[in-house]
Design a protein around this motif. Structure first.
Motif, PDB file in Angstrom:
ATOM      1  N   MET A 178       1.029  -1.456   0.092  1.00  0.00           N
ATOM      2  CA  MET A 178      -0.001  -0.410  -0.604  1.00  0.00           C
ATOM      3  C   MET A 178       0.858   0.902  -0.188  1.00  0.00           C
ATOM      4  O   MET A 178       0.674   2.329  -0.169  1.00  0.00           O
ATOM      5  CB  MET A 178      -0.830  -0.093   1.039  1.00  0.00           C
ATOM      6  CG  MET A 178      -1.616  -1.009   1.206  1.00  0.00           C
ATOM      7  SD  MET A 178      -2.753  -0.882  -0.348  1.00  0.00           S
ATOM      8  CE  MET A 178      -3.363   0.333  -0.502  1.00  0.00           C
ATOM      9  N   CYS A 219      -7.115   7.090   1.458  1.00  0.00           N
ATOM     10  CA  CYS A 219      -8.170   7.021   0.646  1.00  0.00           C
ATOM     11  C   CYS A 219      -6.945   5.644   0.436  1.00  0.00           C
ATOM     12  O   CYS A 219      -7.536   4.900   0.468  1.00  0.00           O
ATOM     13  CB  CYS A 219      -7.761   7.229  -0.450  1.00  0.00           C
ATOM     14  SG  CYS A 219      -8.999   8.929  -1.230  1.00  0.00           S
ATOM     15  N   THR A 220      -5.942   5.919   0.765  1.00  0.00           N
ATOM     16  CA  THR A 220      -4.767   5.055   0.980  1.00  0.00           C
ATOM     17  C   THR A 220      -5.401   4.326   2.659  1.00  0.00           C
ATOM     18  O   THR A 220      -5.366   2.684   2.340  1.00  0.00           O
ATOM     19  CB  THR A 220      -3.891   4.831   0.692  1.00  0.00           C
ATOM     20  OG1 THR A 220      -3.281   5.642  -0.489  1.00  0.00           O
ATOM     21  CG2 THR A 220      -2.685   4.012   0.703  1.00  0.00           C
ATOM     22  N   GLU A 221      -5.435   4.411   3.879  1.00  0.00           N
ATOM     23  CA  GLU A 221      -5.837   3.737   4.800  1.00  0.00           C
ATOM     24  C   GLU A 221      -7.106   3.294   4.919  1.00  0.00           C
ATOM     25  O   GLU A 221      -7.361   1.738   5.355  1.00  0.00           O
ATOM     26  CB  GLU A 221      -5.663   5.236   6.102  1.00  0.00           C
ATOM     27  CG  GLU A 221      -4.721   5.940   5.672  1.00  0.00           C
ATOM     28  CD  GLU A 221      -4.810   6.655   7.292  1.00  0.00           C
ATOM     29  OE1 GLU A 221      -5.816   7.431   7.340  1.00  0.00           O
ATOM     30  OE2 GLU A 221      -3.566   7.172   8.066  1.00  0.00           O
ATOM     31  N   LYS A 222      -8.314   3.878   4.431  1.00  0.00           N
ATOM     32  CA  LYS A 222      -9.549   3.150   3.894  1.00  0.00           C
ATOM     33  C   LYS A 222      -9.339   1.613   3.154  1.00  0.00           C
ATOM     34  O   LYS A 222      -9.978   0.523   3.611  1.00  0.00           O
ATOM     35  CB  LYS A 222     -10.350   3.917   3.431  1.00  0.00           C
ATOM     36  CG  LYS A 222     -11.181   5.483   3.827  1.00  0.00           C
ATOM     37  CD  LYS A 222     -11.966   6.175   3.613  1.00  0.00           C
ATOM     38  CE  LYS A 222     -12.642   7.530   4.289  1.00  0.00           C
ATOM     39  NZ  LYS A 222     -13.130   7.666   3.325  1.00  0.00           N
ATOM     40  N   PHE A 223      -8.631   1.874   2.102  1.00  0.00           N
ATOM     41  CA  PHE A 223      -8.473   0.733   1.474  1.00  0.00           C
ATOM     42  C   PHE A 223      -7.691  -0.759   2.534  1.00  0.00           C
ATOM     43  O   PHE A 223      -7.771  -1.617   2.166  1.00  0.00           O
ATOM     44  CB  PHE A 223      -7.553   0.831  -0.206  1.00  0.00           C
ATOM     45  CG  PHE A 223      -7.835   0.452  -1.107  1.00  0.00           C
ATOM     46  CD1 PHE A 223      -8.917  -0.094  -1.509  1.00  0.00           C
ATOM     47  CD2 PHE A 223      -6.018  -1.003  -1.222  1.00  0.00           C
ATOM     48  CE1 PHE A 223      -8.485  -1.146  -2.535  1.00  0.00           C
ATOM     49  CE2 PHE A 223      -5.989  -1.392  -2.430  1.00  0.00           C
ATOM     50  CZ  PHE A 223      -6.760  -1.497  -2.554  1.00  0.00           C
ATOM     51  N   LEU A 224      -6.598   0.083   2.728  1.00  0.00           N
ATOM     52  CA  LEU A 224      -5.732  -0.643   3.379  1.00  0.00           C
ATOM     53  C   LEU A 224      -6.141  -1.686   4.441  1.00  0.00           C
ATOM     54  O   LEU A 224      -6.615  -2.621   4.479  1.00  0.00           O
ATOM     55  CB  LEU A 224      -4.648  -0.089   4.079  1.00  0.00           C
ATOM     56  CG  LEU A 224      -3.612  -1.177   5.513  1.00  0.00           C
ATOM     57  CD1 LEU A 224      -3.439  -2.286   4.542  1.00  0.00           C
ATOM     58  CD2 LEU A 224      -2.592   0.337   6.036  1.00  0.00           C
ATOM     59  N   GLU A 257       0.462   4.226  -3.055  1.00  0.00           N
ATOM     60  CA  GLU A 257       0.154   5.358  -2.564  1.00  0.00           C
ATOM     61  C   GLU A 257       1.755   6.154  -3.312  1.00  0.00           C
ATOM     62  O   GLU A 257       1.465   7.730  -3.479  1.00  0.00           O
ATOM     63  CB  GLU A 257       0.505   5.938  -0.809  1.00  0.00           C
ATOM     64  CG  GLU A 257       0.441   6.880  -0.489  1.00  0.00           C
ATOM     65  CD  GLU A 257       0.169   7.659   1.069  1.00  0.00           C
ATOM     66  OE1 GLU A 257       0.532   8.276   1.517  1.00  0.00           O
ATOM     67  OE2 GLU A 257      -0.151   6.168   1.970  1.00  0.00           O
ATOM     68  N   HIS A 313     -11.153  -7.531   4.727  1.00  0.00           N
ATOM     69  CA  HIS A 313     -10.602  -9.467   4.026  1.00  0.00           C
ATOM     70  C   HIS A 313     -10.238 -10.153   4.556  1.00  0.00           C
ATOM     71  O   HIS A 313      -9.988 -11.686   3.734  1.00  0.00           O
ATOM     72  CB  HIS A 313     -10.834  -8.979   2.109  1.00  0.00           C
ATOM     73  CG  HIS A 313     -12.479  -8.305   1.834  1.00  0.00           C
ATOM     74  ND1 HIS A 313     -13.450  -9.192   2.018  1.00  0.00           N
ATOM     75  CD2 HIS A 313     -12.726  -7.047   1.779  1.00  0.00           C
ATOM     76  CE1 HIS A 313     -14.340  -8.423   1.052  1.00  0.00           C
ATOM     77  NE2 HIS A 313     -14.221  -7.083   1.947  1.00  0.00           N
ATOM     78  N   PHE A 368      -9.769  -2.026   4.174  1.00  0.00           N
ATOM     79  CA  PHE A 368     -10.553  -3.162   3.418  1.00  0.00           C
ATOM     80  C   PHE A 368     -10.011  -4.210   3.981  1.00  0.00           C
ATOM     81  O   PHE A 368     -10.412  -5.415   3.684  1.00  0.00           O
ATOM     82  CB  PHE A 368     -11.319  -2.055   2.335  1.00  0.00           C
ATOM     83  CG  PHE A 368     -12.215  -2.783   1.839  1.00  0.00           C
ATOM     84  CD1 PHE A 368     -13.361  -2.796   1.946  1.00  0.00           C
ATOM     85  CD2 PHE A 368     -11.332  -3.584   0.220  1.00  0.00           C
ATOM     86  CE1 PHE A 368     -14.039  -4.296   0.543  1.00  0.00           C
ATOM     87  CE2 PHE A 368     -12.338  -4.345  -0.980  1.00  0.00           C
ATOM     88  CZ  PHE A 368     -13.423  -4.681  -0.223  1.00  0.00           C
ATOM     89  N   MET A 369      -8.821  -3.745   2.896  1.00  0.00           N
ATOM     90  CA  MET A 369      -8.202  -5.378   2.692  1.00  0.00           C
ATOM     91  C   MET A 369      -7.665  -6.377   3.953  1.00  0.00           C
ATOM     92  O   MET A 369      -8.090  -7.727   3.876  1.00  0.00           O
ATOM     93  CB  MET A 369      -6.479  -4.799   1.418  1.00  0.00           C
ATOM     94  CG  MET A 369      -7.528  -4.157   0.284  1.00  0.00           C
ATOM     95  SD  MET A 369      -7.337  -4.945  -1.066  1.00  0.00           S
ATOM     96  CE  MET A 369      -5.960  -6.027  -0.750  1.00  0.00           C
TER      97      MET A 369
END
Length: 210
Positions: A36, A63-68, A40, A74, A70-71
């Motif tokens: 990530m 955005c990166t933190e939100k995506f991280l 970024e 999962h 989320f990942m």
């Protein structure tokens, strides 16, 4: 993470399967974070090349933190399933499998009572060994003491031999007979000394009374 101690697997592998899975989880998680960060960095470089870009680096970071996040959610779900499969099918020793170092227990089985009896016997043998070691040490100390006494006796015998030779050189005859006479004379002198001391004590008492 599994709470089963999996002691038999730990005996075979040399490490707990849970520890292995934890290290795999940490490795995957570190790789995810690094990936990530790389994404970024690439996005920030691309945005620098776009004129009049309205997206700020702080927005990219959010955005990166939100995506991280989320990942990671999962990934945790997938890893839980992977852990279950690995612990059951890969890092698990079936109940009907016996390790080579434990086959002797199958050939010579012992009950808890028999094992406890062996433990008690072993403890008694250890106590006997300690007692024998202490006795051996005491015997060695006594032997050293006897050697020292023997050395002193040999010195005394050498002294007597020297005195006997001197007596012979001066015509005193047998040393043993001379020593016996000397002992008798010494005893007589002691008796005379006691008699003199007794008479002296009586005279002092008489003078005090006068």
């Amino acid at each position: 993470m599994s709470v089963d101690p999996m002691a038999y697997e730990t005996q075979f592998f040399g490490f707990t399967p849970q520890t292995c899975m934890l290290r795999v989880y940490i490795a995957f998680q570190d790789y995810l974070f690094e990936m990530m960060q790389v994404v970024e960095g690439v996005m920030l470089k691309k945005l620098d090349g776009i004129p009049d870009c309205k997206i700020s680096p702080s927005q990219i970071r959010k955005c990166t933190e939100k995506f991280l996040l989320f990942m990671k959610e999962h990934f945790d779900k997938l890893f839980a399933k992977m852990e279950e499969v690995l612990l059951q099918l890969v890092l698990n020793i079936p109940k009907n499998v016996l390790l080579p170092e434990d086959r002797v227990q199958e050939e010579y089985p012992y009950s808890k009572e028999e094992f406890q009896a062996l433990q008690d016997e072993l403890q008694q043998l250890q106590q006997q060994c300690r007692a024998e070691a202490a006795a051996e040490q005491a015997l060695r100390a006594e032997l050293e003491e006897q050697k020292a006494v023997k050395a002193e006796l040999e010195k005394i015998l050498q002294c007597f031999d020297g005195l006997e030779n001197i007596c012979r050189e001066h015509g005193a005859g047998n040393f043993k007979e001379s020593f016996a006479l000397l002992t008798q004379s010494s005893k007589k002198l002691q008796d005379v000394l006691k008699d003199v001391e007794e008479k002296s004590r009586k005279m002092k008492q008489h003078d005090q009374l006068m």
